[in-house]
Design an enzyme around this catalytic site. Structure first.
Site, PDB file in Angstrom:
ATOM      1  N   LYS A  78      -4.724  -9.433  -7.143  1.00  0.00           N
ATOM      2  CA  LYS A  78      -5.945  -9.634  -6.365  1.00  0.00           C
ATOM      3  C   LYS A  78      -7.055  -8.694  -6.834  1.00  0.00           C
ATOM      4  CE  LYS A  78      -6.250  -7.764  -2.328  1.00  0.00           C
ATOM      5  NZ  LYS A  78      -6.214  -7.294  -0.938  1.00  0.00           N
TER       6      LYS A  78
ATOM      7  N   LYS B 130     -10.940  -3.333  -4.074  1.00  0.00           N
ATOM      8  CA  LYS B 130     -11.826  -2.166  -4.187  1.00  0.00           C
ATOM      9  C   LYS B 130     -11.118  -1.021  -4.875  1.00  0.00           C
ATOM     10  CE  LYS B 130     -13.195  -3.243   0.526  1.00  0.00           C
ATOM     11  NZ  LYS B 130     -13.174  -2.940   1.928  1.00  0.00           N
TER      12      LYS B 130
ATOM     13  N   LYS C 267       0.825  -1.215   0.000  1.00  0.00           N
ATOM     14  CA  LYS C 267       0.000   0.000   0.000  1.00  0.00           C
ATOM     15  C   LYS C 267       0.852   1.255   0.000  1.00  0.00           C
ATOM     16  CE  LYS C 267      -4.338  -1.401   2.021  1.00  0.00           C
ATOM     17  NZ  LYS C 267      -5.316  -1.190   3.069  1.00  0.00           N
TER      18      LYS C 267
END
Ligand code: TYM
Length: 342
Positions: A205, A208, A122
């Site tokens: 993956k 969102k 992230k």
């Protein structure tokens, strides 16, 4: 500590949570929500949380955070979480999460946090600019779980490392304070859809936050959108093989088979047996029909629930009260063990 020592004295209790940050995907549904519903009928006490304090580790617009919180609650309810059988609540209404999180910040080591792959992914090259909360996130997650002495945590594959860290934190706390107070929680990562992949790149993956909406199925997508996304999903030209071995090195094909298996409660082997030799022109529409049949009733129920936010808020308030009744004595005992004067 041995497995036996870690479990015998603890009530079988399930805790899991979902962040209210952006919409919910088919990954959240198959990797988490659907399995939460299944565990509700089993021999556990079940707590399901909307982890709003985790969401704010990255910027959230306040109005959107409120909406997203109610949307996650609605997705739990619409999928079959019964607020009488399970404790359904949002994290920030139970202040003990943040309090135990602080204690665990003092137990967890910086070196452990540095190994968390999700933070690295992230933060990317911008680690210096991330919030301190994002870095400490896994220790709050450990607090979420251990505040209830949860023994089982159903999660998707991407959360495995965080649940392992939770065990490390429990073990270090128990060791440092010479106690067996916290259980060594087990991650429950089972079934064909523990890592639902991106529809455009089967090595990534489904998330969102991916760049393009075509990469994911959202729980609130309408039937036409779902059909279009599966039709346009990347695949290879070969038809479906005779056995699962034939899907090795075909990540996109494997992903669609796994999604089909999870949606239809079958094993991937059974899906391959049924569709051996089929081309994508046959399989993709069948998958889209299946996904619509499963998701449409959930999304229309979500819409209905979201029309009455006050009712959702009442359910969350009631769940929070029940959660606090379990959490408060565990936090008090923790403070006592640590030596904090009360
Ligand atoms: P979050 O909000 O990112 O995701 C919620 C759940 O959905 C699963 N999931 C997936 N499963 C399969 N395939 C995918 N593509 C996929 N994407 C998401 C996640 O594995 C997760 O189970 N840190 C957690 C929230 C959390 C939590 C907890 C979970 C906070 N405290 C305590 C369990 C216990 C998170 O960010 O999940």
């Amino acid at each position: 500590m041995t497995e036996a020592a870690s479990h015998s004295q603890f009530t079988p209790r399930v805790f899991s949570g979902i962040k209210p940050s952006g919409g919910l995907t088919l990954g959240n549904y198959l990797g988490a929500i659907k399995r939460f519903v299944a565990m509700q009928g089993e021999a556990y006490e079940t707590l399901y949380c909307v982890v709003d304090l985790h969401a704010i580790t990255v910027w959230q617009d306040p109005a959107e955070l409120r909406t997203a919180t109610r949307e996650v609650a609605a997705s739990y309810l619409a999928s079959g979480i019964d607020p009488e059988k399970s404790i359904l609540f949002n994290q920030s209404q139970v202040s003990q999460h943040a309090e135990l999180g602080w204690i665990f910040n003092c137990v967890a080591r910086v070196g452990w946090m540095n190994r968390m792959t999700q933070f690295k992914e992230k933060a990317g090259k911008n680690a210096e600019k991330q919030s301190l909360g994002l870095y400490a996130y896994p220790s709050l997650m450990a607090a979420d779980i251990l505040l209830y002495h949860a023994t089982h945590v159903p999660v998707g594959e991407d959360q495995k490392q965080h649940v392992e860290l939770t065990r490390d934190i429990a073990a270090k706390f128990n060791h440092d304070y010479k106690t067996e107070f916290f259980p060594l929680t087990n991650p429950v990562i089972e079934g064909p859809a523990m890592r639902v992949m991106n529809l455009r790149d089967g090595t990534k993956k489904m998330s969102k936050s991916g760049e393009s909406d075509m990469e994911r199925i959202n729980m609130l997508d309408d039937a036409d959108t779902i059909a279009k996304k599966f039709r346009k999903a990347r695949t290879d030209p070969a038809p479906l093989p005779e056995s699962l071995d034939g899907l090795k090195d075909r990540p996109e094909a494997r992903n669609l088979v796994d999604i089909y298996a999870a949606l239809s409660d079958q094993s991937p082997e059974a899906v391959i047996t049924e569709y051996a030799g089929a081309g994508w022109g046959q399989f993709k529409p069948a998958l889209a029909d299946l996904a619509v049949a499963k998701l449409a009733p959930i999304s229309s129920e979500m819409q209905r629930l979201l029309d009455d936010p006050a009712e959702i808020d009442r359910i969350l308030a009631r769940g929070s009260e029940r959660a606090r009744a379990i959490a408060a004595p565990i936090l008090e005992r923790t403070y006592d063990i640590v030596g904090l004067v009360r």
